[in-house]
Design a protein around this motif. Structure first.
Motif: not given
Length: 659
Positions: A628, A633, A638, A642
């Motif tokens: 990721p 990715g 993701r 994140t």
């Protein structure tokens, strides 16, 4: 004077008005004949006042030997119909020229007999019912292919001699100036199922792409190259369709005129179908295209694999900048500021201890943040992070600046483990050997391993093998939860410490739901040492989230078992490199299967991981090359990673690390 006037008027009537009346009478007779919706096919024969006039300048045709024109309506079964037309020679679906026989008298036009309702031809071999049904079917389509004179053509077959006879019917409610291209009927018929096809979101896109393939095939055939006008038209249609398609992946992406372009291309392809008189050439061309496409696909797959492996090995610029920035800040601190609080908890076996071995600062931060976020009692959680010498200061600085709440952090340098040396660890000795380094960094592809994933330099790092030395690292602990740095925690994990492993050493989620996660995919069963000791169809399991009972580990001497197998694999004949194959061997019959909801894998390579499984998982794992934190990715996964990164952090902004 009066007499002269009467004579002049009489002569005027005879010389002027009488011819007009006679001529008008003939015109009326001609109009009455044409008003019966007859088609005058023979321009050399007009009937005036019931008498047949003959134009001697033009060659005369005898209707007795006049062959009926062959007009074909192309459908999906055209190829089968053509095979049955034995004895009928034609090179296209256009009307063939009629044969001429001057020795026989001219008879009534057979086409006129049909249009006038004459059933003589029907009685000779074709039933009136079947012909009417065929005509009605064509009219229901709404679009009838016509010849240059505006006449519709319907193909029918005689039941007596199996030879196709063609009947031409005059088009109804059609302007003679409206051009209709043969093959339009095929478009109309294909349009009947249009509503069903459009149920798919990309039905028209696929249809346009299929048309492009057909058009390119036609364009490469000799019959097309010999027809400059059709070649220009086909090239123009290809440009139009390509312009309409663009980068569209579904029908909603297409412009409004896409259907018009589709119809225009369909009509042009119908022309191309008529021009081609050799189907074998088309088949050969399609086969050549298929083989070429398969070869291109093979090459692209190989290139993609190589580039993916290269990208996975490469550290992004931002992640390279971050540890440099943190390291400089760490050494600017006073010695008193470089220590973590709560160090007395590091060896308390009553707490929940995590082992995390990583050289990636940001990835380790996500693991810690996501775990603490879902922990019910954060103060009872202790994270033991081991990293290499290059990232030791940066890792410590990050968690000094960003402490994980009430949880306890320990960051260790692997270089401080003096007991871990080549005399004790066979794998450490192997990793430092010239042959191993040559294997990883060899530039001659011809002699290198075909499977690039086995040549990833990450396997040269002892951090990757440190998981086999947990009792030596944590001598006073009873249980440890091992976590990879490419996972994200979704739920509280404290329940794993209360699990009864029933004498097993390793608690892990099995992966035998997929065939490539069985033992025969990792081990060389052609070697007797492997085939005699293990089952090739045994179910594999996953690293990434594992509960290890360190008491049982010491009792069963797991580290010694690992060392023995590593010595036997000094020439890499039992398995390729990595940690999972030796893990499967070392923990053979010593692994307790956990429920699958604890650990969901595949987010680093599989775009089809079940969404429900992701949502209910305690841990999701980005195993694979598509991490990721890399640009490669998968975007759909993701966000799970994140959301545990604060991109507004000063260090991240300075290193230009963005989501």
């Amino acid at each position: 004077m009066m007499l002269v006037r009467n004579v002049v008027v009489l002569m005027l009537l005879v010389t002027v008005i009488a011819p007009i009346v006679l001529y008008t009478d003939r015109i009326g007779t001609f109009k009455s004949a044409s008003s019966r919706n007859e088609f005058i096919e023979e321009v050399t024969s007009f009937t005036f006042s019931g008498e047949a006039g003959r134009l001697n300048v033009l060659p005369q045709e005898s209707s007795a030997t006049l062959k009926e024109p062959i007009g074909l309506v192309y459908t999906d079964n055209t190829t089968k119909d053509l095979q049955k037309l034995e004895g009928v020679e034609h090179k296209s679906a256009r009307v063939l020229s009629a044969t001429v026989d001057d020795g026989q008298a001219q008879k009534a036009n057979p086409i006129r007999q049909v249009t006038d309702g004459n059933n003589q031809e029907m009685q000779s071999g074709v039933s009136e019912k079947s012909t009417t049904a065929a005509e009605n079917e064509v009219r229901r389509e709404g679009k009838i292919p016509k010849d240059k004179d505006g006449k519709a053509r319907v193909s029918r077959r005689s039941s007596s001699n199996n030879v196709a006879q063609n009947v031409e019917v005059k088009a109804e409610n059609q302007s003679p100036k409206t051009p209709v291209i043969p093959g339009k009927l095929e478009t109309a018929k294909s349009g009947e199922g249009q509503n069903e096809q459009m149920a798919a979101p990309d039905a028209r896109v696929r249809q346009l792409k299929d048309q492009l393939i057909r058009a390119k095939v036609y364009l490469s055939l000799p019959a097309t190259k010999n027809n400059p006008h059709f070649t220009r038209e086909l090239r123009q249609r290809i440009k139009e369709v390509q312009r309409v398609l663009g980068a569209a992946s579904k029908d909603s992406d297409l412009p409004r005129n896409s259907y018009d372009r589709l119809k225009a291309m369909d009509q042009t392809l119908a022309k191309g179908k008529q021009i081609q008189d050799d189907c074998t050439a088309i088949v050969r061309k399609l086969r050549a295209m298929l083989h070429s496409t398969e070869e291109q696909l093979r090459v692209h797959k190989k290139q993609t694999l190589f580039l993916t492996q290269l990208t996975a090995k490469t550290l992004p610029k931002g992640l390279h900048c971050l540890p440099l920035r943190l390291t400089s800040e760490y050494y600017a601190l006073n010695s008193t500021q470089q220590h973590f609080p709560n160090q007395e908890k590091l060896e308390d076996p009553r707490l929940f201890h995590y082992a995390l071995f990583s050289d990636n600062v940001l990835a380790a931060a996500v693991v810690v943040n996501s775990t603490i976020t879902h922990a019910k009692e954060p103060s009872k959680h202790v994270f033991h992070i081991v990293t290499d010498r290059l990232n030791y200061a940066a890792m410590r600085m990050w968690f000094l600046v960003n402490p994980p709440g009430k949880a306890t952090i320990q960051v260790q340098n692997i270089e401080e483990f003096t007991w871990l040396n080549s005399s004790y660890s066979p794998v450490l000795k192997q990793l430092g050997s010239p042959s191993m380094i040559n294997y990883y960094f060899r530039t001659h592809r011809a002699n290198s391993d075909s499977n690039l994933k086995y040549r990833n330099p990450k396997y040269l790092s002892i951090l990757n093998h440190l998981r086999f030395y947990l009792p030596e690292i944590f001598p006073k602990l009873d249980k440890v939860l091992f976590l990879d740095d490419d996972i994200v925690v979704h739920k509280d994990l404290t329940g794993l410490w209360s699990l009864n492993l029933k004498g097993k050493v390793n608690g892990a989620v099995e992966t035998c739901g997929e065939s490539f996660h069985r033992f025969d995919r990792y081990l060389n069963f052609s070697n007797p040492l492997i085939s005699k000791n293990f089952d090739p169809r045994a179910c594999g399991w996953a690293y990434g989230m594992n509960v290890f009972d360190l008491k049982e580990w010491k009792k069963q001497n797991i580290t010694g078992v690992y060392h023995n197998w590593q010595k036997l694999n000094h020439d890499r004949q039992l398995w390729k490199l990595g940690t999972l194959p030796p893990g499967l061997i070392t923990f053979w019959n010593r692994t307790y299967p956990l429920d699958r909801s604890w650990h969901v894998l595949g987010l680093g390579y599989n775009p089809n991981v079940n969404q429900r499984e992701i949502e209910r998982a305690a841990v999701i794992h980005y195993n694979g090359n598509l991490k990721p934190w890399l640009e490669i990715g998968m975007p759909k996964y993701r966000n799970y990673w994140t959301k545990y990164v604060d991109y507004d952090h000063v260090y991240l902004r300075e290193c230009n690390i963005n989501p």
